[in-house]
Write a protein that holds these residues in place. Structure first.
Motif, PDB file in Angstrom:
ATOM      1  N   THR A  68      43.630  58.888  36.323  1.00 46.84           N
ATOM      2  CA  THR A  68      43.948  59.913  34.531  1.00 46.84           C
ATOM      3  C   THR A  68      45.362  59.534  35.022  1.00 46.84           C
ATOM      4  O   THR A  68      45.808  59.742  36.248  1.00 46.84           O
ATOM      5  CB  THR A  68      42.755  61.100  35.151  1.00 46.84           C
ATOM      6  OG1 THR A  68      43.489  61.974  36.134  1.00 46.84           O
ATOM      7  CG2 THR A  68      41.579  61.531  34.769  1.00 46.84           C
ATOM      8  N   ALA A  69      46.443  59.915  33.752  1.00 46.22           N
ATOM      9  CA  ALA A  69      47.304  60.126  33.910  1.00 46.22           C
ATOM     10  C   ALA A  69      47.774  61.234  32.099  1.00 46.22           C
ATOM     11  O   ALA A  69      46.448  61.539  31.708  1.00 46.22           O
ATOM     12  CB  ALA A  69      47.683  59.117  32.853  1.00 46.22           C
ATOM     13  N   PRO A  70      48.260  62.128  32.699  1.00 46.20           N
ATOM     14  CA  PRO A  70      48.956  62.487  31.353  1.00 46.20           C
ATOM     15  C   PRO A  70      48.797  61.543  29.444  1.00 46.20           C
ATOM     16  O   PRO A  70      48.874  60.976  30.064  1.00 46.20           O
ATOM     17  CB  PRO A  70      50.418  62.914  31.326  1.00 46.20           C
ATOM     18  CG  PRO A  70      50.271  63.460  32.623  1.00 46.20           C
ATOM     19  CD  PRO A  70      49.680  62.056  33.321  1.00 46.20           C
ATOM     20  N   ARG A  71      48.531  62.575  28.722  1.00 40.09           N
ATOM     21  CA  ARG A  71      48.410  61.311  27.290  1.00 40.09           C
ATOM     22  C   ARG A  71      49.706  61.579  27.173  1.00 40.09           C
ATOM     23  O   ARG A  71      50.414  62.179  26.526  1.00 40.09           O
ATOM     24  CB  ARG A  71      47.461  61.960  26.374  1.00 40.09           C
ATOM     25  CG  ARG A  71      47.304  62.249  24.976  1.00 40.09           C
ATOM     26  CD  ARG A  71      46.516  61.586  24.344  1.00 40.09           C
ATOM     27  NE  ARG A  71      45.861  61.501  22.526  1.00 40.09           N
ATOM     28  CZ  ARG A  71      45.213  62.243  22.355  1.00 40.09           C
ATOM     29  NH1 ARG A  71      44.872  62.874  22.143  1.00 40.09           N
ATOM     30  NH2 ARG A  71      45.068  60.734  21.050  1.00 40.09           N
TER      31      ARG A  71
ATOM     32  N   SER B 168      41.976  58.220  25.797  1.00 41.57           N
ATOM     33  CA  SER B 168      42.234  59.332  25.650  1.00 41.57           C
ATOM     34  C   SER B 168      41.923  60.220  24.740  1.00 41.57           C
ATOM     35  O   SER B 168      41.047  60.211  23.681  1.00 41.57           O
ATOM     36  CB  SER B 168      43.758  59.323  24.842  1.00 41.57           C
ATOM     37  OG  SER B 168      44.858  58.618  25.756  1.00 41.57           O
TER      38      SER B 168
ATOM     39  N   LYS C  38      45.055  64.244  28.348  1.00 43.42           N
ATOM     40  CA  LYS C  38      45.085  63.286  28.396  1.00 43.42           C
ATOM     41  C   LYS C  38      44.240  61.520  29.143  1.00 43.42           C
ATOM     42  O   LYS C  38      43.760  61.819  28.041  1.00 43.42           O
ATOM     43  CB  LYS C  38      43.701  63.445  30.354  1.00 43.42           C
ATOM     44  CG  LYS C  38      42.343  63.678  29.915  1.00 43.42           C
ATOM     45  CD  LYS C  38      41.642  63.993  30.783  1.00 43.42           C
ATOM     46  CE  LYS C  38      39.736  64.045  30.807  1.00 43.42           C
ATOM     47  NZ  LYS C  38      39.459  65.192  29.388  1.00 43.42           N
ATOM     48  N   THR C  39      44.632  61.107  29.718  1.00 36.83           N
ATOM     49  CA  THR C  39      43.691  59.539  29.689  1.00 36.83           C
ATOM     50  C   THR C  39      43.283  59.295  31.104  1.00 36.83           C
ATOM     51  O   THR C  39      43.564  59.382  31.924  1.00 36.83           O
ATOM     52  CB  THR C  39      45.425  58.481  28.975  1.00 36.83           C
ATOM     53  OG1 THR C  39      45.967  59.176  27.815  1.00 36.83           O
ATOM     54  CG2 THR C  39      44.865  57.002  28.888  1.00 36.83           C
ATOM     55  N   VAL C  40      42.153  59.038  30.034  1.00 32.79           N
ATOM     56  CA  VAL C  40      41.278  58.138  31.560  1.00 32.79           C
ATOM     57  C   VAL C  40      42.258  56.928  31.495  1.00 32.79           C
ATOM     58  O   VAL C  40      41.321  55.985  29.870  1.00 32.79           O
ATOM     59  CB  VAL C  40      39.656  58.915  31.748  1.00 32.79           C
ATOM     60  CG1 VAL C  40      39.324  57.927  33.056  1.00 32.79           C
ATOM     61  CG2 VAL C  40      39.657  60.087  31.583  1.00 32.79           C
TER      62      VAL C  40
ATOM     63  N   GLY D  52      43.563  67.738  28.396  1.00 26.39           N
ATOM     64  CA  GLY D  52      44.129  67.869  29.688  1.00 26.39           C
ATOM     65  C   GLY D  52      43.674  68.701  30.753  1.00 26.39           C
ATOM     66  O   GLY D  52      44.188  67.310  32.246  1.00 26.39           O
ATOM     67  N   GLU D  53      43.234  69.399  31.279  1.00 25.91           N
ATOM     68  CA  GLU D  53      42.861  70.530  31.836  1.00 25.91           C
ATOM     69  C   GLU D  53      41.489  70.197  31.867  1.00 25.91           C
ATOM     70  O   GLU D  53      41.385  70.576  33.203  1.00 25.91           O
ATOM     71  CB  GLU D  53      42.958  72.004  31.564  1.00 25.91           C
ATOM     72  CG  GLU D  53      41.936  72.287  30.661  1.00 25.91           C
ATOM     73  CD  GLU D  53      42.235  72.431  29.060  1.00 25.91           C
ATOM     74  OE1 GLU D  53      40.841  72.687  28.176  1.00 25.91           O
ATOM     75  OE2 GLU D  53      42.791  71.433  28.889  1.00 25.91           O
TER      76      GLU D  53
ATOM     77  N   GLU E  67      42.005  52.234  28.178  1.00 25.35           N
ATOM     78  CA  GLU E  67      42.643  53.597  28.254  1.00 25.35           C
ATOM     79  C   GLU E  67      41.534  54.559  27.475  1.00 25.35           C
ATOM     80  O   GLU E  67      41.462  54.269  25.894  1.00 25.35           O
ATOM     81  CB  GLU E  67      44.032  53.423  27.779  1.00 25.35           C
ATOM     82  CG  GLU E  67      44.507  52.658  29.404  1.00 25.35           C
ATOM     83  CD  GLU E  67      46.462  52.985  28.466  1.00 25.35           C
ATOM     84  OE1 GLU E  67      46.817  53.145  27.527  1.00 25.35           O
ATOM     85  OE2 GLU E  67      46.723  52.134  29.017  1.00 25.35           O
TER      86      GLU E  67
ATOM     87  N   LEU F 264      40.092  67.472  34.167  1.00 25.66           N
ATOM     88  CA  LEU F 264      39.564  66.179  34.546  1.00 25.66           C
ATOM     89  C   LEU F 264      38.601  65.367  35.324  1.00 25.66           C
ATOM     90  O   LEU F 264      37.888  66.544  35.480  1.00 25.66           O
ATOM     91  CB  LEU F 264      40.968  65.962  35.795  1.00 25.66           C
ATOM     92  CG  LEU F 264      42.201  65.899  35.184  1.00 25.66           C
ATOM     93  CD1 LEU F 264      43.159  66.473  37.037  1.00 25.66           C
ATOM     94  CD2 LEU F 264      42.894  65.336  34.867  1.00 25.66           C
TER      95      LEU F 264
END
Length: 156
Positions: free
Chosen positions: A134-137, A99, A143-145, A103-104, A97, A106
């Motif tokens: 991806t997910a919100p951090r 981060s 964000k988290t990839v 977040g905007e 992961e 992607l």
């Protein structure tokens, strides 16, 4: 006996240990920070029993390099760090992961044109991982990839 500044700095870093199941490390959103994240992931994979040059080790190292480079290139917000998290899951996979604070923005896997220098990193991630997304951090802005790499063997 005194310690050198290099030894003092080294002791503040999270140590790659075979018995820990999670490695979490915040790094500056800079090319130097991304290189450090890749190197630390490489050392942790070796500590977990996937030695340098093994397919699992090299896949995780490449995925960390791509995701960390993307975080510092496309996820940069002045004054905000990026974060690496590696975890052994069920003894048969490693979850990567990375981060960042944007977040905007992607990521998208796309086939770059022949004349473009970049744009192929996520295609490599998709080819090496069994899943990615991806997910919100968690606990912060951004964000988290993530990517999951099959990892048979090792001490995991």
């Amino acid at each position: 006996m005194t310690t050198s500044p290099r030894q003092a700095r080294r002791s503040t870093l999270p140590l790659p240990l075979a018995d820990q199941t999670v490695l979490s490390f915040r790094f500056t959103a800079s090319p130097r920070g991304a290189r450090l994240a890749r190197r630390l992931a490489s050392c942790q994979m070796d500590a977990w029993g996937w030695p340098y040059g093994s397919p699992v080790h090299d896949a995780v190292e490449l995925i960390v390099a791509e995701l960390a480079a993307n975080a510092v290139t496309h996820g940069l917000v002045a004054g905000r760090d990026a974060e690496l998290r590696l975890s052994r899951e069920d003894g048969w996979s490693v979850r990567v992961e990375v981060s960042d604070a944007r977040g905007e923005r992607l990521p998208e896997a796309r086939d770059a044109g022949a004349g473009e220098d970049g744009g192929r990193g996520l295609l490599l991630v998709a080819a090496l991982a069994t899943a990615w997304g991806t997910a919100p951090r968690p606990g912060g802005v951004g964000k988290t990839v993530w990517a999951v790499v099959p990892a048979p063997g090792g001490t995991g």
